[in-house]
Design a protein around this motif. Structure first.
Motif, PDB file in Angstrom:
ATOM      1  N   TYR A 115      43.536  41.251  40.584  1.00  0.00           N
ATOM      2  CA  TYR A 115      42.583  40.152  40.641  1.00  0.00           C
ATOM      3  C   TYR A 115      42.020  39.817  39.258  1.00  0.00           C
ATOM      4  O   TYR A 115      41.872  38.657  38.908  1.00  0.00           O
ATOM      5  N   SER A 116      41.723  40.827  38.476  1.00  0.00           N
ATOM      6  CA  SER A 116      41.098  40.610  37.174  1.00  0.00           C
ATOM      7  C   SER A 116      42.129  40.291  36.097  1.00  0.00           C
ATOM      8  O   SER A 116      43.196  40.913  36.036  1.00  0.00           O
ATOM      9  N   ALA A 117      41.770  39.360  35.210  1.00  0.00           N
ATOM     10  CA  ALA A 117      42.625  39.067  34.056  1.00  0.00           C
ATOM     11  C   ALA A 117      42.805  40.301  33.176  1.00  0.00           C
ATOM     12  O   ALA A 117      43.808  40.421  32.451  1.00  0.00           O
ATOM     13  N   PHE A 118      41.861  41.231  33.254  1.00  0.00           N
ATOM     14  CA  PHE A 118      41.966  42.448  32.452  1.00  0.00           C
ATOM     15  C   PHE A 118      43.046  43.391  32.975  1.00  0.00           C
ATOM     16  O   PHE A 118      43.387  44.369  32.305  1.00  0.00           O
ATOM     17  N   GLU A 119      43.595  43.121  34.149  1.00  0.00           N
ATOM     18  CA  GLU A 119      44.700  43.909  34.684  1.00  0.00           C
ATOM     19  C   GLU A 119      46.055  43.396  34.198  1.00  0.00           C
ATOM     20  O   GLU A 119      47.082  44.037  34.459  1.00  0.00           O
ATOM     21  N   ARG A 152      35.329  36.578  39.781  1.00  0.00           N
ATOM     22  CA  ARG A 152      34.396  37.704  39.962  1.00  0.00           C
ATOM     23  C   ARG A 152      34.944  38.974  39.330  1.00  0.00           C
ATOM     24  O   ARG A 152      34.255  39.653  38.557  1.00  0.00           O
ATOM     25  N   ALA A 153      36.168  39.327  39.668  1.00  0.00           N
ATOM     26  CA  ALA A 153      36.765  40.567  39.172  1.00  0.00           C
ATOM     27  C   ALA A 153      36.888  40.560  37.651  1.00  0.00           C
ATOM     28  O   ALA A 153      36.644  41.580  36.989  1.00  0.00           O
ATOM     29  N   THR A 154      37.249  39.422  37.088  1.00  0.00           N
ATOM     30  CA  THR A 154      37.387  39.309  35.633  1.00  0.00           C
ATOM     31  C   THR A 154      36.048  39.473  34.934  1.00  0.00           C
ATOM     32  O   THR A 154      35.928  40.188  33.934  1.00  0.00           O
ATOM     33  N   ALA A 155      35.023  38.810  35.452  1.00  0.00           N
ATOM     34  CA  ALA A 155      33.698  38.907  34.846  1.00  0.00           C
ATOM     35  C   ALA A 155      33.158  40.337  34.927  1.00  0.00           C
ATOM     36  O   ALA A 155      32.569  40.840  33.960  1.00  0.00           O
ATOM     37  N   LEU A 156      33.365  41.004  36.061  1.00  0.00           N
ATOM     38  CA  LEU A 156      32.909  42.384  36.197  1.00  0.00           C
ATOM     39  C   LEU A 156      33.645  43.306  35.226  1.00  0.00           C
ATOM     40  O   LEU A 156      33.034  44.192  34.604  1.00  0.00           O
ATOM     41  N   ASP A 157      34.940  43.111  35.073  1.00  0.00           N
ATOM     42  CA  ASP A 157      35.700  43.937  34.134  1.00  0.00           C
ATOM     43  C   ASP A 157      35.286  43.665  32.692  1.00  0.00           C
ATOM     44  O   ASP A 157      35.293  44.585  31.854  1.00  0.00           O
TER      45      ASP A 157
END
Length: 196
Positions: A115-119, A152-157
């Motif tokens: 989900y996160s761009a950081f993944e 959401r997932a990107t901002a949290l990461d």
């Protein structure tokens, strides 16, 4: 170094399958894509990095259970309709998004849920956190689709990576009002700057 030189913009998953008409189309997605393009026209020079992420799932498999099994309905929590398959039109950036100012293209979800761009990784195989660190980025603006999932997932990461994070108002669209409001509250609680 000025604060402008240490800021990055992350554009999350503005893809054909996530805007109106796509397999997981979000209402307002095309409008958000156009607004992000206008934001880039006006502000691209203020960012040391402009990263755009895309779901980039494998064809012909479940991508680690991310796609619903044949003969079963997706639950829209952990299983989803087929979307953003590599090389297919649904995985392309939405046409309303002008990617000319993008410095790093990030792909994620290759054979697994992500989900996160950081993944994800860049075309050069770099992790987004490493790209931002190498550029001296300390603050990120986040935009894209969907507010209640990948944004959401990107901002949290980004917060977990120690970055100051701002969710750009009007430059994100959510799947549903209730889950989007819950996501905004969660982000604010995590220290993300969230404005109406």
């Amino acid at each position: 170094m000025t604060s402008e030189a240490t800021r990055a913009l992350i554009v999350v998953d503005v893809q054909n399958d996530f805007v109106e008409g796509g397999s997981l189309g979000v209402t307002g997605g095309r409008e958000v894509a156009a607004r992000i393009s206008a934001h880039l026209t006006a502000h691209a020079g203020e960012y040391a990095v402009v990263a755009a992420s895309r779901d980039w799932h494998h064809a012909g498999d479940s991508n680690g259970g991310h796609f619903h099994a044949p003969g079963e309905d997706p639950d829209y929590v952990t299983t989803w309709p087929v979307h953003c398959v590599q090389g297919q039109p649904g995985s392309d950036y939405a046409p309303e998004l002008d990617t000319a100012a993008v410095t790093h293209h990030v792909v994620k979800g290759m054979g697994m849920p992500a989900y996160s761009a950081f993944e994800g990784v860049t075309d050069a195989g770099e992790r987004l956190a490493d790209v931002l660190h190498a550029a001296g980025v300390t603050e990120v603006d986040v935009s894209g689709i969907a507010t209640d999932y990948c944004v959401r997932a990107t901002a949290l990461d980004a917060r977990k990576a120690g970055l100051a994070v701002r969710l750009l108002p009007g430059l994100h669209a959510g799947v549903a009002p209730e889950s989007s409001q819950a996501a905004l509250a969660e982000l604010a609680g995590a220290g993300v700057e969230v404005t109406a």
